[in-house]
Design a protein around this motif. Structure first.
Motif, PDB file in Angstrom:
ATOM      1  N   HIS A 122       0.838  -1.202   0.000  1.00 26.76           N
ATOM      2  CA  HIS A 122       0.000   0.000   0.000  1.00 26.76           C
ATOM      3  C   HIS A 122       0.867   1.244   0.000  1.00 26.76           C
ATOM      4  O   HIS A 122       2.025   1.202   0.422  1.00 26.76           O
ATOM      5  CB  HIS A 122      -0.909   0.015   1.235  1.00 26.76           C
ATOM      6  N   GLU A 123       0.271   2.340  -0.482  1.00 29.90           N
ATOM      7  CA  GLU A 123       0.989   3.623  -0.432  1.00 29.90           C
ATOM      8  C   GLU A 123       0.634   4.296   0.883  1.00 29.90           C
ATOM      9  O   GLU A 123      -0.533   4.383   1.247  1.00 29.90           O
ATOM     10  CB  GLU A 123       0.573   4.521  -1.600  1.00 29.90           C
ATOM     11  N   LYS A 124       1.679   4.774   1.582  1.00 33.11           N
ATOM     12  CA  LYS A 124       1.414   5.367   2.889  1.00 33.11           C
ATOM     13  C   LYS A 124       1.392   6.892   2.779  1.00 33.11           C
ATOM     14  O   LYS A 124       0.494   7.549   3.260  1.00 33.11           O
ATOM     15  CB  LYS A 124       2.491   4.921   3.868  1.00 33.11           C
ATOM     16  N   HIS A 125       2.405   7.454   2.113  1.00 35.83           N
ATOM     17  CA  HIS A 125       2.590   8.904   2.174  1.00 35.83           C
ATOM     18  C   HIS A 125       3.533   9.281   1.043  1.00 35.83           C
ATOM     19  O   HIS A 125       4.577   8.644   0.877  1.00 35.83           O
ATOM     20  CB  HIS A 125       3.230   9.203   3.547  1.00 35.83           C
ATOM     21  N   LYS A 126       3.171  10.249   0.248  1.00 35.89           N
ATOM     22  CA  LYS A 126       4.061  10.770  -0.791  1.00 35.89           C
ATOM     23  C   LYS A 126       4.728   9.674  -1.635  1.00 35.89           C
ATOM     24  O   LYS A 126       5.950   9.648  -1.765  1.00 35.89           O
ATOM     25  CB  LYS A 126       5.127  11.672  -0.167  1.00 35.89           C
ATOM     26  N   GLY A 127       3.942   8.762  -2.129  1.00 32.96           N
ATOM     27  CA  GLY A 127       4.453   7.737  -3.052  1.00 32.96           C
ATOM     28  C   GLY A 127       5.177   6.578  -2.398  1.00 32.96           C
ATOM     29  O   GLY A 127       5.676   5.681  -3.088  1.00 32.96           O
ATOM     30  N   GLN A 128       5.243   6.556  -1.060  1.00 31.24           N
ATOM     31  CA  GLN A 128       6.000   5.511  -0.358  1.00 31.24           C
ATOM     32  C   GLN A 128       5.212   4.210  -0.311  1.00 31.24           C
ATOM     33  O   GLN A 128       4.111   4.177   0.229  1.00 31.24           O
ATOM     34  CB  GLN A 128       6.315   5.961   1.077  1.00 31.24           C
ATOM     35  N   LEU A 129       5.791   3.134  -0.841  1.00 29.93           N
ATOM     36  CA  LEU A 129       5.104   1.837  -0.839  1.00 29.93           C
ATOM     37  C   LEU A 129       5.654   0.925   0.252  1.00 29.93           C
ATOM     38  O   LEU A 129       6.878   0.749   0.369  1.00 29.93           O
ATOM     39  CB  LEU A 129       5.253   1.157  -2.197  1.00 29.93           C
ATOM     40  N   PHE A 130       4.741   0.362   1.026  1.00 32.44           N
ATOM     41  CA  PHE A 130       5.082  -0.555   2.117  1.00 32.44           C
ATOM     42  C   PHE A 130       4.402  -1.901   1.886  1.00 32.44           C
ATOM     43  O   PHE A 130       3.315  -1.956   1.312  1.00 32.44           O
ATOM     44  CB  PHE A 130       4.568  -0.014   3.462  1.00 32.44           C
ATOM     45  N   CYS A 131       5.018  -2.979   2.399  1.00 27.59           N
ATOM     46  CA  CYS A 131       4.349  -4.281   2.411  1.00 27.59           C
ATOM     47  C   CYS A 131       3.154  -4.190   3.373  1.00 27.59           C
ATOM     48  O   CYS A 131       3.267  -3.593   4.435  1.00 27.59           O
ATOM     49  CB  CYS A 131       5.281  -5.374   2.934  1.00 27.59           C
ATOM     50  N   ASP A 132       2.043  -4.811   3.001  1.00 26.33           N
ATOM     51  CA  ASP A 132       0.887  -4.839   3.916  1.00 26.33           C
ATOM     52  C   ASP A 132       1.214  -5.684   5.137  1.00 26.33           C
ATOM     53  O   ASP A 132       0.815  -5.384   6.248  1.00 26.33           O
ATOM     54  CB  ASP A 132      -0.323  -5.494   3.236  1.00 26.33           C
ATOM     55  N   HIS A 133       1.940  -6.784   4.892  1.00 24.55           N
ATOM     56  CA  HIS A 133       2.112  -7.774   5.943  1.00 24.55           C
ATOM     57  C   HIS A 133       3.446  -7.623   6.637  1.00 24.55           C
ATOM     58  O   HIS A 133       3.516  -7.154   7.770  1.00 24.55           O
ATOM     59  CB  HIS A 133       1.931  -9.177   5.324  1.00 24.55           C
ATOM     60  N   SER A 134       4.545  -7.936   5.934  1.00 28.34           N
ATOM     61  CA  SER A 134       5.850  -7.925   6.613  1.00 28.34           C
ATOM     62  C   SER A 134       6.980  -7.793   5.593  1.00 28.34           C
ATOM     63  O   SER A 134       6.886  -8.313   4.469  1.00 28.34           O
ATOM     64  CB  SER A 134       6.010  -9.234   7.389  1.00 28.34           C
ATOM     65  N   ALA A 135       8.056  -7.162   6.039  1.00 28.38           N
ATOM     66  CA  ALA A 135       9.261  -7.054   5.202  1.00 28.38           C
ATOM     67  C   ALA A 135       9.818  -8.438   4.873  1.00 28.38           C
ATOM     68  O   ALA A 135      10.522  -8.615   3.878  1.00 28.38           O
ATOM     69  CB  ALA A 135      10.318  -6.231   5.937  1.00 28.38           C
TER      70      ALA A 135
END
Ligand code: FDA
Length: 491
Positions: A122-135
């Motif tokens: 998902h995108e969190k802030h200003k184009g930053q993509l994070f795993c939904d679950h875990s790194a």
């Protein structure tokens, strides 16, 4: 491990990463030192091209920084990265260097991989993509890619590299390593002399030695030594005569003199959106080679002013500023705003903070004075956290009155103090808390297409060990992926 033309015999074997090299693989196409973000991805990409790779890491776990990044969810790229001018998100003596690799392997390319492996994000802030679950999902993907072939990735871990030696292609062998004697083995000479699979390097480790056509250094930056960070890559670069720009912590909280900071200590934990800016140092010429270990130990202090490897920032015209959140801490300031600006900040120089970037505060206060009898702090609390408003007004008795009792000039001074707050940090929290290392292997020494050392065929430097540092927000991982990809095309 007998020597042999590894690629020919085992290029089509398809196995999962293992600790054991194939029995005939005393000579691999590439030894990759460092199984972090860049090293793992490079090994995977090279193997996808049919190469035999030995991946060596002195830590027992792979990609520890990926695992802890983004609060355990890895901010793995940034889709706001401008592929036409990616260097504007990067700091270094020559940030434009990163353009070639980043435009050939884009955030969209990495997102496509992540999607293909079913990793929700998902995108969190200003184009930053994070795993939904875990790194860990990302690490599993990198390991799976290493096992996919058609080449082969073997892994030696934990394993210490004791020497990297250049082998002369001619009969007279020379060594760039002072720690081990030049080879006299006939099988090494044979490999070197056939010209079919020239062994250009011998890598000696505590598990034995191996010949390699290429050596890829992916040992990362200096932050968080307790999970494996070391200056190995910087020392190796110097061993081979490459220039290393002085290092210092980046994306790091800033600290202040304890006495100066005392009034703000009770504000620890307060966060608010701000505009933060600094004027980078004047342009500097290329910095000379330095002793990376020495500057690593210096921690919060760079080398000489103007020679800290941050000419990149220096060459930018005018101030650098970020609109992000600020966090007060017991020892100073943190939060995304401060982490971002820390990569441009020069010790001894001030920062300017606008604690209310969206408001014409003088105007608002004068307007409030006409109709309100509240304390100034209560009026300020319309825009600022109440604790901050109280602490700020406590700094001057005239600001502690009801607003209609305060002279216009004092209200204007209050507005200016909040919107042009100048403060000079005394240092940083150092490598213990830094997300990245500024400085590193001078990009002038490397090919921007392949990351190969111009003066050392077959020797590559990728990822954070290079003097390219991204902004907060997934840019550093994107550089790790892109530089690894560029290098792998040349292995
Ligand atoms: P990386 O550090 O990943 O890997 C280097 C590897 O080399 C390690 O496995 C290490 O053990 C090994 N090594 C070191 N010395 C060695 C030696 N002598 N012999 C053998 N092996 C050796 N970035 C981002 O884009 N998004 C984010 O969310 C975050 N978050 C984040 C949080 C924290 C707490 C930190 C510290 C950093 C981040 N980063 C980040 C930055 C990011 O982690 C970093 O830029 C990349 O991991 C760099 O990738 P590399 O592969 O170059 O180094």
């Amino acid at each position: 491990l007998p020597a042999g033309p590894a690629r020919r015999r085992i290029a089509l074997t398809h196995t999962h990463p293992s600790s054991a090299l194939p029995p005939d693989a005393a000579h691999v196409d590439a030894v990759v030192i460092g199984a972090g973000a860049a090293g793992l991805f490079c090994a995977a990409q090279a193997s996808a091209r049919g190469a035999t790779v030995l991946l060596i890491d002195h830590a027992s776990a792979v990609a520890e920084k990926v695992r802890i990044s983004g609060g355990g969810r890895a901010n793995f790229t940034n889709q706001w990265l401008d592929v036409r001018a990616p260097h504007k998100h990067f700091v270094g003596d020559n940030p434009a260097f990163c353009r070639s690799a980043l435009s050939r392997f884009t955030p969209q390319d990495f997102i496509a991989l992540v999607d293909a492996h079913g990793i929700a994000h998902h995108e969190k802030h200003k184009g930053q993509l994070f795993c939904d679950h875990s790194a860990q999902d990302l690490i599993d993907m990198l390991l799976a890619l290493c096992g996919r072939g058609p080449g082969q990735v073997s892994r030696w871990q934990p394993c210490r590299v004791t020497a990297v030696q250049a082998l002369n292609a001619s009969r007279t062998e020379t060594s760039s390593s002072t720690s081990i004697p030049p080879s006299s083995s006939s099988s090494e000479r044979e490999t070197a002399d056939t010209g079919i699979h020239p062994a250009r390097y011998r890598v000696t480790t505590e598990r034995g030695s191996v010949l390699a056509t290429s050596v890829v250094v992916a040992t990362g930056g200096l932050s968080i030594p307790k999970i494996g960070a070391s200056d190995f890559g910087l020392r190796l670069a110097q061993q081979f005569g490459l220039r290393v720009l002085p290092t210092r912590p980046g994306l790091v909280p800033l600290t202040f003199d304890a006495q100066d900071w005392a009034p703000f200590v009770p504000l620890a934990g307060v966060a608010l959106p701000v505009r933060i800016s600094t004027v980078p140092a004047p342009a500097s010429d290329a910095a000379p080679a330095t002793n990376p270990a020495a500057s690593a130990q210096a921690g919060t202090r760079p080398g000489k002013a103007g020679q800290d490897g941050k000419g990149a920032a220096a060459k930018r015209a005018g101030p650098v500023s970020f609109d992000e959140d600020l966090l007060f801490t017991h020892r100073g300031l943190s939060g995304p705003a401060v982490l971002q600006i820390s990569s441009y900040w020069q010790p001894g120089t001030p920062l300017t903070l606008n604690l209310l970037p969206e408001v014409d505060l003088a105007d608002e206060l004068l307007r409030a004075k006409a109709s309100s009898r509240k304390r100034v702090a209560n009026e300020l609390a319309r825009w600022l956290p109440a604790r901050l408003a109280d602490a700020w007004c406590a700094r001057d008795p005239v600001w502690q009155r009801a607003i209609d009792q305060v002279p216009d000039k004092a209200l204007q001074q209050l507005a200016a103090s909040l919107q042009r707050w100048q403060l000079t940090p005394s240092g940083t929290e150092g490598y213990r808390k830094a997300e990245v290392t500024l400085g590193g292997v001078d990009t002038r020494e490397l090919s921007q297409q392949t990351l190969e050392a111009k003066s050392r065929p077959g020797l590559f430097f990728i990822g954070e060990v290079v003097d390219i540092t991204g902004w907060l927000g997934g840019y550093n991982f994107q550089w790790a992926w892109a530089s690894a990809h560029a290098c792998a095309q040349a292995l």
